[in-house]
Design an enzyme around this catalytic site. Structure first.
Site, short mmCIF file in Angstrom:
data_model
loop_
_atom_site.label_atom_id
_atom_site.label_comp_id
_atom_site.label_asym_id
_atom_site.label_seq_id
_atom_site.Cartn_x
_atom_site.Cartn_y
_atom_site.Cartn_z
N HIS A 15 0.89 -1.16 0.00
CA HIS A 15 0.00 0.00 0.00
C HIS A 15 0.93 1.22 0.00
O HIS A 15 2.01 1.16 0.62
CB HIS A 15 -0.79 0.16 1.30
CG HIS A 15 -1.75 -0.91 1.66
ND1 HIS A 15 -1.41 -1.99 2.43
CD2 HIS A 15 -3.08 -1.01 1.42
CE1 HIS A 15 -2.49 -2.73 2.63
NE2 HIS A 15 -3.52 -2.17 2.04
N ASP A 39 2.30 2.02 3.46
CA ASP A 39 3.28 1.14 4.12
C ASP A 39 4.69 1.55 3.80
O ASP A 39 5.60 1.29 4.58
CB ASP A 39 3.20 -0.32 3.62
CG ASP A 39 1.81 -0.83 3.49
OD1 ASP A 39 1.00 -0.51 4.36
OD2 ASP A 39 1.54 -1.55 2.50
N GLU A 68 -9.73 -13.33 -0.22
CA GLU A 68 -8.91 -13.59 0.97
C GLU A 68 -9.61 -14.58 1.90
O GLU A 68 -10.81 -14.45 2.17
CB GLU A 68 -8.65 -12.27 1.70
CG GLU A 68 -7.96 -12.47 3.03
CD GLU A 68 -7.34 -11.21 3.61
OE1 GLU A 68 -6.92 -10.32 2.85
OE2 GLU A 68 -7.27 -11.14 4.85
N HIS A 111 -11.44 -13.15 4.96
CA HIS A 111 -12.65 -12.41 4.61
C HIS A 111 -13.79 -13.37 4.30
O HIS A 111 -14.95 -13.10 4.60
CB HIS A 111 -12.38 -11.51 3.40
CG HIS A 111 -11.30 -10.50 3.63
ND1 HIS A 111 -10.88 -9.61 2.67
CD2 HIS A 111 -10.55 -10.22 4.73
CE1 HIS A 111 -9.92 -8.85 3.17
NE2 HIS A 111 -9.70 -9.20 4.41
N ASP A 128 -5.43 -13.73 -1.37
CA ASP A 128 -4.70 -13.39 -0.15
C ASP A 128 -4.82 -14.59 0.75
O ASP A 128 -5.92 -14.93 1.22
CB ASP A 128 -5.29 -12.14 0.52
CG ASP A 128 -4.79 -10.86 -0.12
OD1 ASP A 128 -4.04 -10.95 -1.11
OD2 ASP A 128 -5.13 -9.78 0.38
N ASP A 154 -5.79 -12.64 10.47
CA ASP A 154 -4.70 -12.61 9.48
C ASP A 154 -3.50 -13.46 9.88
O ASP A 154 -2.37 -12.98 9.91
CB ASP A 154 -4.24 -11.17 9.24
CG ASP A 154 -5.19 -10.41 8.32
OD1 ASP A 154 -5.86 -11.02 7.48
OD2 ASP A 154 -5.24 -9.16 8.45
#
Ligand code: XUL
Ligand code: CO
Length: 434
Positions: A100, A103, A267, A270, A295, A308
């Site tokens: 991103h 980041d 993901e 998710h 992901d 995560d």
């Protein structure tokens, strides 16, 4: 040059009997599976945000990690962070990474200053990419952390935020293209609502649809050849997010005429939040030809939020790759470890071991999936289950109407005979491979 990872040398494949915690036991990049190198099937990517920008905080406590690039609000620190990231890429040997904007660069006092910081760090990374084999799987914009985005980005009631979001995405798409990125991802963590009492839902969806069309228009304008992907997630951070799950996103893309232009980045965590399995989300996307990338992580099944974690469940991962391989495998997409350490895992070595574990689990899943496909048992069972539809009468029925069907049923020509779905037999079959 920092040496954050000390004396850790590039990770080698040592095979199943190895007891070395810093070796691959299953991931052998060059091993050929179904006619393709494992590296080219899996297309692993490291997520810059979790591995290098996240500081170990959770809702009850702040930073636990102390890194040489902290605090992260200065350009010299952003360069040290990039040095450490590229050092890890060399150690792991994974082919891709993802970022991103937020980041990799410190936030500036204005858009122009943030943009200068961003361009500078992109150039710094491009310099490193000249001597590193690592490539960019995808870039994306963080339009959920800063307070300006608290009420959404493209769905914000304030048009100034829509404009800020558009400028941010343009900048991130430019940088992704400059780096040769193979995809551009949009995840709308705050594209949704906290309460319908203050939300014009229809208008927000229209703005999001227009925004995504602008992304696609800009892609064609600059000649970006990568894929545009949206990443479904039902909630968290918002109470409700518009990109709820794969099926909702597909409906949204069709409504706004984007079904041939945009695919999905799915993901695992998710999927779980949406009340699905990852396998379900992947099968939904592949059945529509809309799978872009994944992901790969896992959620904790007890805590109920997006933890995560690095994947560690071979049977689950195997069924995901089964659907991916069956649909022809990845084209521009890959397997991004959108996964983070636990906040007690303080050491540099933990970061390496986490990725080794994730890569090994995926390699086992891929090999199991390939073995199932080569054996053909599931395909054969499916063909047998639907064999009735191969008859001329069944095909003709789909071209007929209710009256003609009614006549056949009434005449006694049709008399359904229930047959076993054989679920346990099929589950036992899968267990032979995982
Ligand atoms: C958040 C998430 C993001 C996206 C990119 O849950 O998955 O990291 O992958 O913005
Ligand atoms: Co993600």
């Amino acid at each position: 040059m920092t040496s954050f990872f000390g004396d850790i040398t590039p990770i080698e494949f040592e095979g199943e009997d190895s007891t070395n915690p810093l070796a691959f036991r299953h991931y052998d990049a060059d091993e050929v599976v179904m006619g393709k190198r494992m590296e080219d099937h899996l297309r692993f990517a490291v997520a810059y945000w979790h591995s290098f920008a996240w500081e170990g905080g959770d809702p009850f406590g702040g930073q636990t990690f102390i890194r040489p690039w902290h605090p992260q609000d200065r350009m010299d620190m952003a360069r040290i962070k990039a040095d450490a990231a590229f050092e890890m890429f060399e150690i792991l040997g994974q082919p891709y990474f993802c970022w991103h904007d937020a980041d990799i660069r410190p936030e500036g006092g204005s858009f122009a200053e943030s943009q200068r910081n961003f361009e500078e760090i992109i150039d710094y990374m491009l310099g490193k990419m000249e001597t590193s084999p690592v490539k960019l799987l995808w870039g994306t914009a963080n339009m959920f952390s800063h307070r300006r985005f608290m009420s959404g980005a493209s769905t914000n009631p304030d048009p100034d935020v829509f404009a800020y979001a558009a400028a941010t995405v343009k900048s991130c798409m430019d940088a992704t293209m400059k780096m040769g990125g193979e995809n551009y991802v949009l995840w709308g963590g705050r594209e949704g609502y906290e309460t319908l009492l203050n939300t014009d839902l229809g208008r927000e969806l229209d703005h999001m649809g227009r925004f995504l069309n602008m992304v696609v228009e800009y892609k064609h304008k600059i000649g970006f050849e990568g894929a545009i992907l949206v990443e479904p997630k039902p909630q968290e951070p918002s109470k409700h997010q518009y990109d709820y799950d794969a099926a909702t996103c597909i409906g949204f893309l069709r409504k706004y005429g984007l079904e041939d232009e945009v695919k999905l980045n799915l993901e695992q965590g998710h999927a779980i939040l949406a009340g699905h399995s990852f396998e379900h989300e992947i099968a939904t996307a592949t059945s529509e030809g809309m799978l872009g990338s994944i992901d790969m992580n896992r959620n904790d099944y007890q805590s109920g939020w997006d933890t995560d974690q690095f994947p560690n469940n071979v049977p689950e991962v195997a069924l995901c790759y089964y659907h991916i391989l069956n649909s022809g495998g990845f084209s521009t997409g890959g397997t991004n470890f959108d996964a983070k350490l636990r906040r007690q895992s303080l050491d540099a070595q933990d970061l390496i071991a986490a990725h080794i574990g994730g890569m090994d689990i995926c390699a086992r899943g891929l090999k199991a999936a390939a073995a199932m496909i080569e054996d053909g048992g599931l395909d054969a069972a499916l063909a047998e289950r639907y064999a009735g539809w191969d008859t001329a009468e069944a095909k003709a029925m789909l071209d007929g109407d209710f009256d003609s069907i009614f006549a056949r049923v009434l005449a006694g020509e049709i008399n359904p005979q229930p047959r076993s779905g054989r679920q346990e037999i099929l589950e036992n079959y899968v267990n032979r491979f995982v």
